[in-house]
Design an enzyme around this catalytic site. Sequence first.
Site, PDB file in Angstrom:
ATOM      1  N   GLY A  79      23.352  27.999 -12.629  1.00 46.80           N
ATOM      2  CA  GLY A  79      22.145  28.447 -11.941  1.00 46.80           C
ATOM      3  C   GLY A  79      22.097  29.959 -11.830  1.00 46.80           C
ATOM      4  O   GLY A  79      21.618  30.510 -10.843  1.00 46.80           O
ATOM      5  N   SER A  99      19.610  31.587 -16.493  1.00 44.46           N
ATOM      6  CA  SER A  99      19.570  31.616 -17.956  1.00 44.46           C
ATOM      7  C   SER A  99      18.139  31.485 -18.483  1.00 44.46           C
ATOM      8  O   SER A  99      17.813  32.038 -19.536  1.00 44.46           O
ATOM      9  CB  SER A  99      20.458  30.518 -18.544  1.00 44.46           C
ATOM     10  N   SER A 100      17.248  30.785 -17.748  1.00 45.65           N
ATOM     11  CA  SER A 100      15.892  30.612 -18.287  1.00 45.65           C
ATOM     12  C   SER A 100      15.094  31.918 -18.275  1.00 45.65           C
ATOM     13  O   SER A 100      14.372  32.220 -19.220  1.00 45.65           O
ATOM     14  CB  SER A 100      15.147  29.503 -17.558  1.00 45.65           C
ATOM     15  N   ASP A 105      14.274  36.816 -10.778  1.00 46.06           N
ATOM     16  CA  ASP A 105      15.242  36.640 -11.857  1.00 46.06           C
ATOM     17  C   ASP A 105      14.800  37.356 -13.139  1.00 46.06           C
ATOM     18  O   ASP A 105      15.616  37.892 -13.884  1.00 46.06           O
ATOM     19  CB  ASP A 105      15.495  35.144 -12.123  1.00 46.06           C
TER      20      ASP A 105
HETATM   21  O1  PMV Z   1      17.977  28.940  -7.569  1.00 42.99           O
HETATM   22  P1  PMV Z   1      17.775  30.331  -8.025  1.00 42.99           P
HETATM   23  O2  PMV Z   1      19.084  31.095  -8.149  1.00 42.99           O
HETATM   24  O3  PMV Z   1      16.957  30.446  -9.254  1.00 42.99           O
HETATM   25  O4  PMV Z   1      16.995  31.094  -6.859  1.00 42.99           O
HETATM   26  C1  PMV Z   1      15.773  30.657  -6.359  1.00 42.99           C
HETATM   27  C2  PMV Z   1      15.249  31.636  -5.351  1.00 42.99           C
HETATM   28  C3  PMV Z   1      13.954  31.230  -4.670  1.00 42.99           C
HETATM   29  O5  PMV Z   1      13.607  32.278  -3.766  1.00 42.99           O
HETATM   30  C4  PMV Z   1      14.157  29.968  -3.853  1.00 42.99           C
HETATM   31  C5  PMV Z   1      12.817  30.991  -5.655  1.00 42.99           C
HETATM   32  C6  PMV Z   1      12.261  32.253  -6.292  1.00 42.99           C
HETATM   33  O6  PMV Z   1      11.684  32.143  -7.379  1.00 42.99           O
HETATM   34  O7  PMV Z   1      12.345  33.334  -5.702  1.00 42.99           O
END
Ligand code: PMV
Length: 313
Positions: free
Chosen positions: A100, A103-104, A147
């Site tokens: 988690g 990677s996407s 991300d």
């Molecule tokens: O699960 P992860 O590491 O991709 O993190 C998600 C983080 C959230 O705030 C819950 C969703 C987002 O897109 O910001």
Amino acid sequence: MVSVSAPGKLMLFGEHAVVYGKHCIVTAVDKRLIANLQRSKDISINSMDYKIRNYVLDKLDKLPSELKFVSSSIRYFYDKYRIKGGVSIATGGTLKSSYGLGSSSAIIVCIIKGLAKLFRVPLPNRTLFDVSYKINRLVQGAGSGFDVASAIYGKTLNYVAGGKVIQKVKVKDLPLVIGYTGIKAHTPTIVKEVANRYRENPEYHDDIFDDIDKISLKAKDEIEHKKWRKVGSLMDKNQELLRKLGVSSFKLEEMVNAAKDAGAYGAKLSGAGVGDCMIAIPDGSVEAVKDAIKEAGGQVISIKVNADGVKAN
Ligand code: PMV
């Protein structure tokens, strides 16, 4: 040939609240996704991670779901910039989809950056972000894009959804211990569950998101001043609020508590919650914190943070 690499990420502060317009702090990790691209007759994809060999992308094909980020990126780029001619893409690298660690988003950024270079489309980082974020939302639905920003800009960022704020946090290194629960979390599902609960009780959630926002902004300052004890205590406060949001889990709690009992300054889940990873700021005894996480059933993963953003050559 064009070779591109982009880092994965770890959320330090502000998960979930960032989806509702608040700040978060994210750091890039030294596990990288790699894409090699060269011009070719067809549009074909090879992926080591998904054991896909010479998959030829055809407009009428039903796509294997593992390829949806790659194929959507290619299609979006070809349509937007009216590209003619084929490309052969091979993906690999050390950023596996299992932890988690983003990677996407890293793959979207690699493909778009690589195609831009290959077909000579000028794409400054801001445009690269806007295009990649759009694709991310098309495929995944919800998501703040933290991300995507991390894959492009790297280092440690103060971020607001949609790229309203993308600001570097001035820090060289962060002392972090990272523990993987062994449970793969499905982020879009957890984000949706929080959204459902939000609709039932918006005031309750708004208060929590406001408090998390303050914590993230405070954490930025404390990180920049290397006040790790204070950063740890902010992690504890953030974790308490995530618990109230209902996104922690028994396993995460056990690992967080174990790290704290072993003397960590603070610990919290990282990302959507339920599974994936937790993080801790160790005191002097890094090994004791690592051992405690392992004893609680976690897997300590050794990665460096504050890594560089996307690179192409
Ligand atoms: O699960 P992860 O590491 O991709 O993190 C998600 C983080 C959230 O705030 C819950 C969703 C987002 O897109 O910001």
